[in-house]
Design a protein around this motif. Structure first.
Motif, PDB file in Angstrom:
ATOM      1  N   ARG A 298      -7.763 -13.432 -20.754  1.00 48.26           N
ATOM      2  CA  ARG A 298      -8.587 -14.559 -21.204  1.00 48.26           C
ATOM      3  C   ARG A 298      -8.631 -14.687 -22.719  1.00 48.26           C
ATOM      4  O   ARG A 298      -8.443 -15.789 -23.267  1.00 48.26           O
ATOM      5  N   ASP A 299      -8.874 -13.570 -23.409  1.00 45.24           N
ATOM      6  CA  ASP A 299      -9.017 -13.646 -24.856  1.00 45.24           C
ATOM      7  C   ASP A 299      -7.708 -14.042 -25.538  1.00 45.24           C
ATOM      8  O   ASP A 299      -7.708 -14.772 -26.542  1.00 45.24           O
ATOM      9  N   LYS A 302      -7.328 -17.779 -25.043  1.00 48.61           N
ATOM     10  CA  LYS A 302      -8.227 -18.514 -25.939  1.00 48.61           C
ATOM     11  C   LYS A 302      -7.630 -18.600 -27.336  1.00 48.61           C
ATOM     12  O   LYS A 302      -7.635 -19.673 -27.960  1.00 48.61           O
ATOM     13  N   GLN A 303      -7.106 -17.495 -27.846  1.00 49.93           N
ATOM     14  CA  GLN A 303      -6.521 -17.489 -29.185  1.00 49.93           C
ATOM     15  C   GLN A 303      -5.253 -18.335 -29.227  1.00 49.93           C
ATOM     16  O   GLN A 303      -5.015 -19.058 -30.212  1.00 49.93           O
ATOM     17  N   ILE A 314     -16.411 -19.887 -24.417  1.00 49.70           N
ATOM     18  CA  ILE A 314     -16.869 -18.909 -23.440  1.00 49.70           C
ATOM     19  C   ILE A 314     -18.369 -19.115 -23.304  1.00 49.70           C
ATOM     20  O   ILE A 314     -19.124 -18.938 -24.256  1.00 49.70           O
ATOM     21  N   GLY A 318     -20.566 -15.384 -23.807  1.00 48.58           N
ATOM     22  CA  GLY A 318     -19.902 -14.307 -23.070  1.00 48.58           C
ATOM     23  C   GLY A 318     -20.840 -13.306 -22.441  1.00 48.58           C
ATOM     24  O   GLY A 318     -20.392 -12.261 -21.953  1.00 48.58           O
ATOM     25  N   LYS A 341     -15.510 -11.372 -17.859  1.00 43.54           N
ATOM     26  CA  LYS A 341     -14.353 -11.005 -18.672  1.00 43.54           C
ATOM     27  C   LYS A 341     -13.201 -11.988 -18.492  1.00 43.54           C
ATOM     28  O   LYS A 341     -12.209 -11.922 -19.219  1.00 43.54           O
ATOM     29  N   LEU A 344     -13.501 -18.932 -18.977  1.00 44.68           N
ATOM     30  CA  LEU A 344     -13.156 -19.739 -20.153  1.00 44.68           C
ATOM     31  C   LEU A 344     -13.321 -21.205 -19.791  1.00 44.68           C
ATOM     32  O   LEU A 344     -12.840 -21.655 -18.748  1.00 44.68           O
TER      33      LEU A 344
END
Length: 370
Positions: A298-299, A302-303, A314, A318, A341, A344
């Motif tokens: 996910r992270d 997102k980036q 988020i 989060g 975790k 999004l």
């Protein structure tokens, strides 16, 4: 990497879409000096109730106040437990807390909404209320929740802040419990130019108590008969919301079309779990306040989208409710922990063009090698 920029949400567009009409509304209200508890508010409350199929709506300062006032009007006593989803804004729990209750967060299910089985497991002798959050523009399994409420003599107050127009089995979110709160925060599907909310009820006694609570303890006769607060929806905001409500069916249809496009473009991306598509479940009519996906890595995704000028979010920073240890929560909710975790939110608003949606989906497909 691209000249295209797709913000998660464009606040200027809230005004710009109907700027001339809004300026005329503001001019009209100002010239009349009609600021507090005027005909525009009464008209909006009446139209909103008709839209929902409810007997009463009452404009309040915000949905958090609405939940707080609804719980108090429904008779919450100090120490009463209020079961709610851990996947909700802290405002849901805060409303229970400041009304004198004890918020009890429980697991959500695969639909991201409160899990009825988790509600059943959390009911104790101190439980008095169930407060389901109709999240992301989707209504909970209210038939199962109402059965639990009836079996245990509990009251249901809905957090319908994100769900105006959503339905379960052809019944509108906000009309299942004894009362409900709706938000008109600017990013909501029906949003004003600041904070605003409404309480929905079809109970005359609850409505009278709400009226007193939201206007300094003043009864409908004008007499002060109890201790109350000051939580009134401004007349100007009500006029703006009434203008939007007349066009609300078109807004819902556009959001559902965007959701259908996301489904079409991303259905074969196995690393992503999508919300239910429009009309995929005959029991639900979803309005897609948010388009919340589950995503592997996910992270990183997102980036990747940020680097390509696509805004994402988020939800709740989060953190689920039970993870807010500073507020004293100690519950162990492993399913919600794992879910948070992966969550999004992709852009979902009227600023999006069909080409924007295609571009966002294309970037997601590229991130996963599709």
């Amino acid at each position: 990497m691209t000249d295209r920029s797709i913000p998660f949400f464009s606040y200027p567009d809230v005004f710009g879409r109907f700027a001339e009409e809004y300026i005329e509304i503001i001019r009209d209200i100002g010239c009349r000096g009609a600021y507090i508890l005027q005909d525009d508010l009464t008209r909006f409350e009446r139209n909103l109730a008709a839209f929902l199929g409810a007997k009463h709506t009452l404009g309040v300062a915000n949905a958090t106040d609405g939940l707080h006032l609804a719980l108090r009007a429904a008779g919450l006593r100090p120490g009463d437990e209020v079961i709610l989803s851990s996947h909700t804004m802290v405002a849901t729990a805060a409303a229970a807390h400041f009304a004198g209750g004890v918020p009890i967060p429980v697991e959500c299910g695969s639909d991201h909404l409160i899990d009825p089985d988790a509600i059943a497991a959390a009911i104790s002798p101190r439980t008095r209320f169930i407060m389901p959050t109709q999240l992301n523009g989707r209504t909970c399994q209210m038939d199962r929740i109402q059965v639990l409420a009836d079996q245990h003599d509990l009251l249901v107050v809905e957090d319908a802040a994100q769900a105006l127009g959503s339905q379960f089995k052809r019944r509108a979110a906000g009309t299942f419990g004894i009362a409900a709160a709706i938000s008109f925060y600017p990013a909501k599907v029906l949003g004003c130019f600041g904070d605003g909310g409404a309480v929905v009820t079809s109970d005359d006694t609850i409505r009278e108590k709400l009226w007193q609570l939201h206007d300094h303890g003043r009864a409908s006769t004008g007499d002060i008969v109890s201790w109350g607060l000051n939580s009134r929806l401004d007349n100007l905001q009500a006029a703006i919301l009434d203008f939007q409500l007349a066009r609300y069916s078109e807004v819902m249809a556009r959001r559902r079309a965007i959701a259908a496009s996301y489904t079409e473009y991303l259905a074969d991306v196995n690393e992503v779990t999508l919300p239910p598509a429009p009309d995929s479940d005959p029991d639900h009519f979803d309005i897609y306040q948010n388009y919340e996906i589950e995503a592997e890595r996910r992270d990183g995704l997102k980036q990747y989208l940020k680097d390509r000028s696509v805004g994402t979010l988020i939800q709740w920073g989060g953190q689920a409710i039970h993870q807010l240890k500073a507020l004293g929560f100690t519950q162990s909710l492993p399913y919600t922990d794992r879910l948070f975790k992966r969550l999004l939110m992709l852009p979902m608003n009227l600023s999006l063009t069909d080409d924007d949606v295609c571009y966002i989906a294309e970037q997601i497909r590229r991130f996963y090698g599709r």
